[in-house]
Design an enzyme around this catalytic site. Sequence first.
Site, PDB file in Angstrom:
ATOM      1  N   ARG A 125       0.866  -1.187   0.000  1.00 53.53           N
ATOM      2  CA  ARG A 125       0.000   0.000   0.000  1.00 53.53           C
ATOM      3  C   ARG A 125       0.891   1.223   0.000  1.00 53.53           C
ATOM      4  O   ARG A 125       1.707   1.404   0.900  1.00 53.53           O
ATOM      5  CB  ARG A 125      -0.918   0.006   1.224  1.00 53.53           C
ATOM      6  CG  ARG A 125      -2.153   0.919   1.053  1.00 53.53           C
ATOM      7  CD  ARG A 125      -2.916   1.085   2.351  1.00 53.53           C
ATOM      8  NE  ARG A 125      -2.112   1.814   3.301  1.00 53.53           N
ATOM      9  CZ  ARG A 125      -1.992   1.493   4.602  1.00 53.53           C
ATOM     10  NH1 ARG A 125      -2.631   0.479   5.111  1.00 53.53           N
ATOM     11  NH2 ARG A 125      -1.222   2.216   5.388  1.00 53.53           N
ATOM     12  N   GLU A 144       5.038   6.882   2.395  1.00 54.52           N
ATOM     13  CA  GLU A 144       5.840   5.655   2.457  1.00 54.52           C
ATOM     14  C   GLU A 144       5.116   4.594   1.656  1.00 54.52           C
ATOM     15  O   GLU A 144       3.952   4.761   1.278  1.00 54.52           O
ATOM     16  CB  GLU A 144       6.013   5.176   3.905  1.00 54.52           C
ATOM     17  CG  GLU A 144       4.687   4.807   4.553  1.00 54.52           C
ATOM     18  CD  GLU A 144       4.800   3.861   5.743  1.00 54.52           C
ATOM     19  OE1 GLU A 144       5.861   3.268   5.954  1.00 54.52           O
ATOM     20  OE2 GLU A 144       3.775   3.701   6.444  1.00 54.52           O
ATOM     21  N   ASN A 146       4.135   0.538   2.133  1.00 57.45           N
ATOM     22  CA  ASN A 146       4.106  -0.564   3.103  1.00 57.45           C
ATOM     23  C   ASN A 146       4.135  -1.871   2.326  1.00 57.45           C
ATOM     24  O   ASN A 146       3.223  -2.156   1.559  1.00 57.45           O
ATOM     25  CB  ASN A 146       2.815  -0.502   3.921  1.00 57.45           C
ATOM     26  CG  ASN A 146       2.673   0.827   4.642  1.00 57.45           C
ATOM     27  OD1 ASN A 146       3.280   1.043   5.673  1.00 57.45           O
ATOM     28  ND2 ASN A 146       1.888   1.734   4.079  1.00 57.45           N
ATOM     29  N   SER A 151      -2.599  -2.929   5.992  1.00 64.02           N
ATOM     30  CA  SER A 151      -3.919  -3.321   6.487  1.00 64.02           C
ATOM     31  C   SER A 151      -5.031  -2.376   6.040  1.00 64.02           C
ATOM     32  O   SER A 151      -4.807  -1.412   5.326  1.00 64.02           O
ATOM     33  CB  SER A 151      -3.884  -3.438   8.009  1.00 64.02           C
ATOM     34  OG  SER A 151      -3.472  -2.225   8.559  1.00 64.02           O
ATOM     35  N   LYS A 305      12.312   2.416   5.362  1.00 59.51           N
ATOM     36  CA  LYS A 305      12.420   3.858   5.134  1.00 59.51           C
ATOM     37  C   LYS A 305      13.787   4.199   4.528  1.00 59.51           C
ATOM     38  O   LYS A 305      13.919   5.114   3.730  1.00 59.51           O
ATOM     39  CB  LYS A 305      12.200   4.608   6.445  1.00 59.51           C
ATOM     40  CG  LYS A 305      10.920   4.150   7.190  1.00 59.51           C
ATOM     41  CD  LYS A 305       9.883   5.174   7.201  1.00 59.51           C
ATOM     42  CE  LYS A 305       8.538   4.852   7.845  1.00 59.51           C
ATOM     43  NZ  LYS A 305       8.051   3.515   8.043  1.00 59.51           N
ATOM     44  N   LYS A 364      12.698   9.999  10.769  1.00 60.04           N
ATOM     45  CA  LYS A 364      12.060   8.679  10.787  1.00 60.04           C
ATOM     46  C   LYS A 364      13.056   7.554  11.075  1.00 60.04           C
ATOM     47  O   LYS A 364      14.032   7.398  10.350  1.00 60.04           O
ATOM     48  CB  LYS A 364      11.421   8.392   9.423  1.00 60.04           C
ATOM     49  CG  LYS A 364      10.332   9.364   9.017  1.00 60.04           C
ATOM     50  CD  LYS A 364       9.608   8.840   7.782  1.00 60.04           C
ATOM     51  CE  LYS A 364       8.409   9.698   7.467  1.00 60.04           C
ATOM     52  NZ  LYS A 364       7.580   9.081   6.408  1.00 60.04           N
ATOM     53  N   GLU A 368       7.713   0.617  11.714  1.00 57.87           N
ATOM     54  CA  GLU A 368       6.397   0.673  11.083  1.00 57.87           C
ATOM     55  C   GLU A 368       5.318   0.779  12.147  1.00 57.87           C
ATOM     56  O   GLU A 368       5.574   0.543  13.319  1.00 57.87           O
ATOM     57  CB  GLU A 368       6.155  -0.608  10.267  1.00 57.87           C
ATOM     58  CG  GLU A 368       7.198  -0.913   9.228  1.00 57.87           C
ATOM     59  CD  GLU A 368       7.194   0.096   8.104  1.00 57.87           C
ATOM     60  OE1 GLU A 368       6.108   0.630   7.787  1.00 57.87           O
ATOM     61  OE2 GLU A 368       8.259   0.376   7.551  1.00 57.87           O
ATOM     62  N   GLY A 369       4.121   1.104  11.704  1.00 56.22           N
ATOM     63  CA  GLY A 369       2.966   0.992  12.597  1.00 56.22           C
ATOM     64  C   GLY A 369       2.551   2.279  13.278  1.00 56.22           C
ATOM     65  O   GLY A 369       1.601   2.289  14.056  1.00 56.22           O
ATOM     66  N   ARG A 450      -7.456   7.505   5.140  1.00 59.83           N
ATOM     67  CA  ARG A 450      -7.432   7.622   6.607  1.00 59.83           C
ATOM     68  C   ARG A 450      -7.312   9.083   6.968  1.00 59.83           C
ATOM     69  O   ARG A 450      -6.595   9.836   6.304  1.00 59.83           O
ATOM     70  CB  ARG A 450      -6.227   6.867   7.184  1.00 59.83           C
ATOM     71  CG  ARG A 450      -6.319   5.362   7.042  1.00 59.83           C
ATOM     72  CD  ARG A 450      -5.020   4.703   7.467  1.00 59.83           C
ATOM     73  NE  ARG A 450      -3.912   5.164   6.650  1.00 59.83           N
ATOM     74  CZ  ARG A 450      -2.637   5.008   6.962  1.00 59.83           C
ATOM     75  NH1 ARG A 450      -2.299   4.411   8.085  1.00 59.83           N
ATOM     76  NH2 ARG A 450      -1.683   5.447   6.168  1.00 59.83           N
TER      77      ARG A 450
HETATM   78  P1  ADP Z   1       4.697   4.279   9.737  1.00 55.99           P
HETATM   79  O1  ADP Z   1       5.494   3.197   9.101  1.00 55.99           O
HETATM   80  O2  ADP Z   1       4.869   4.358  11.211  1.00 55.99           O
HETATM   81  O3  ADP Z   1       3.273   4.272   9.294  1.00 55.99           O
HETATM   82  P2  ADP Z   1       4.932   6.717   8.174  1.00 55.99           P
HETATM   83  O4  ADP Z   1       6.092   7.116   7.359  1.00 55.99           O
HETATM   84  O5  ADP Z   1       3.726   6.283   7.418  1.00 55.99           O
HETATM   85  O6  ADP Z   1       5.406   5.613   9.214  1.00 55.99           O
HETATM   86  O7  ADP Z   1       4.549   7.915   9.125  1.00 55.99           O
HETATM   87  C1  ADP Z   1       3.496   7.825  10.068  1.00 55.99           C
HETATM   88  C2  ADP Z   1       2.593   9.037   9.962  1.00 55.99           C
HETATM   89  O8  ADP Z   1       3.354  10.228  10.139  1.00 55.99           O
HETATM   90  C3  ADP Z   1       1.937   9.191   8.602  1.00 55.99           C
HETATM   91  O9  ADP Z   1       0.746   8.454   8.550  1.00 55.99           O
HETATM   92  C4  ADP Z   1       1.716  10.688   8.531  1.00 55.99           C
HETATM   93  O10 ADP Z   1       0.531  11.038   9.250  1.00 55.99           O
HETATM   94  C5  ADP Z   1       2.902  11.265   9.278  1.00 55.99           C
HETATM   95  N1  ADP Z   1       3.992  11.593   8.335  1.00 55.99           N
HETATM   96  C6  ADP Z   1       4.948  10.754   7.887  1.00 55.99           C
HETATM   97  N2  ADP Z   1       5.776  11.362   7.023  1.00 55.99           N
HETATM   98  C7  ADP Z   1       5.348  12.633   6.929  1.00 55.99           C
HETATM   99  C8  ADP Z   1       5.787  13.770   6.186  1.00 55.99           C
HETATM  100  N3  ADP Z   1       6.852  13.700   5.395  1.00 55.99           N
HETATM  101  N4  ADP Z   1       5.094  14.922   6.326  1.00 55.99           N
HETATM  102  C9  ADP Z   1       4.020  14.997   7.143  1.00 55.99           C
HETATM  103  N5  ADP Z   1       3.547  13.966   7.866  1.00 55.99           N
HETATM  104  C10 ADP Z   1       4.200  12.786   7.763  1.00 55.99           C
HETATM  105 MG    MG Z   2       2.498   4.707   7.478  1.00 57.34          MG
END
Ligand code: ADP
Ligand code: MG
Length: 474
Positions: A125, A144, A146, A151, A305, A364, A368-369, A450
């Site tokens: 996803r 990102e 996944n 899910s 990442k 970051k 994940e999660g 979401r």
């Molecule tokens: P995870 O693997 O924990 O889901 P993500 O990279 O998806 O990690 O980041 C988690 C959440 O953080 C995202 O769903 C988003 O709401 C916020 N986020 C992540 N990267 C960014 C970004 N570059 N700018 C703004 N918000 C972000």
């Molecule tokens: Mg995410």
Amino acid sequence: MAGLWDAALRGEAAVRRAALAAVDAALLEGVLMRTEAEPNASDVVSFAPFTLLPSAVPSALFRQAYAVQQDFNLLVDAISQDREFLERALASTVKVDDFTARLFRIHLQVLEEGLAQSVFLGINRSDYMFDCGAPGAPALKQIEINTIAASFGGLASRTAAVHGRVLKELGMAEEASRLLPNNPSEGLASGIAKAWELYGSRSAVVMFLVEEVQRNIFDQRCVENELWNRNIRVIRKRFRDVFEKGSLDEARRLYMDGQEVAVVYYREGYVPTNYNQQNWEARLLLERSRAVKCPDIATQLAGTKKVQQELSRPGTLEKLLPGRTEAIARIRATFAGLYSLDVGEEGDKIAATAIANPDQFVLKPQREGGGNNLYGEELRQVLEKIKDSPERTSYILMDKIQPQPTRNYLLRAHSPLKASECVSELGIFGVYVRQGKELVMNEAAGHLLRTKAMEHADGGVAAGVAVLDTPYLV
Ligand code: ADP
Ligand code: MG
């Protein structure tokens, strides 16, 4: 697009009535989750949290996200087959991040032994936000991708019906009819079914590898049911069941309780807390087997990442997808700025920039999660502390996306009804199947929207921050 539903929302009574209808519709449609109090029992369940109203999504960006999904499928599949690329991309990370290092060791170990698996199934996803940080129209920017345990495809297949009911309640039948059909359950299941078929044993089963705590079981059951409807048997097992009852025969066919397993669909195994020593051994057993793993460990690593950041280096996509100029352009257009914190001048420079401008970046780790990233003042403090240590290489930096907030109501069990300023994240499901070198399926399989309240910088639905939503194209 603040104010899409303003007219309909005038009046508290109308909102209350709509919220009551919404919750009952969610229960009727099966937008369900087990409760925090009883996460492993279905005797009493609740609705999965969701928005009262669908959220506006620019239709051009929605189409762009769908149009690039097959390209991302190709890219992930290519990375998973490129041992050298993975080795180079993760070289600095595995020195400091124990979890990634352990996954990587299993990856190398199964390659040394020689892969028994010949059919490959990817379910991913790709998540995006709509960036309004630069002048002009909003831009689609990838958060990102996944590649393991992506899910909410199941529940996302059922939320449009709930929002349709809400819009009708509020006198907007015309708008309700414009909500798009969406069925990731079916798309995910057709990938699993294809892999099962190519595995070639009609008596073999599909194994969902599930967590100890299974609050989100209904999301998985949606996909599972699609398989039962195709007369494919599904079993649900945990790592510890595999440790106790899993075995390989001389051809490395995988057996659970004497039943041959054709496909292992991981909804587990993506965070360090999923593993103890026995679970690591179980993971190794699965990876060594001939069963189709969704994903295999190389594909899981392709979703880290660190790999995402390395992909943004000039020339990298060209090497991974030779000759595919248009696909590369579509992929690259979705990249936000991504920066390596590897030891050296490049890392020193960007660390200093981020410390000086912490609100423009997200820090970051390889996790994940949801709930792991660092923002603002916290980002500054942590980076200040680790900037001269190799530990910083376990993180990457990313430009912070600036989405346009809109007003909505987030419906959660036992929570008061109140309006919040919200931002949304669009995910597109990708499914592909490869037999040997030949790609036999490559599809975009539906979407997930979401939405979370602005005050939370981070976190997904399972983390209790974001809620399910439906796109309303504008
Ligand atoms: P995870 O693997 O924990 O889901 P993500 O990279 O998806 O990690 O980041 C988690 C959440 O953080 C995202 O769903 C988003 O709401 C916020 N986020 C992540 N990267 C960014 C970004 N570059 N700018 C703004 N918000 C972000
Ligand atoms: Mg995410």
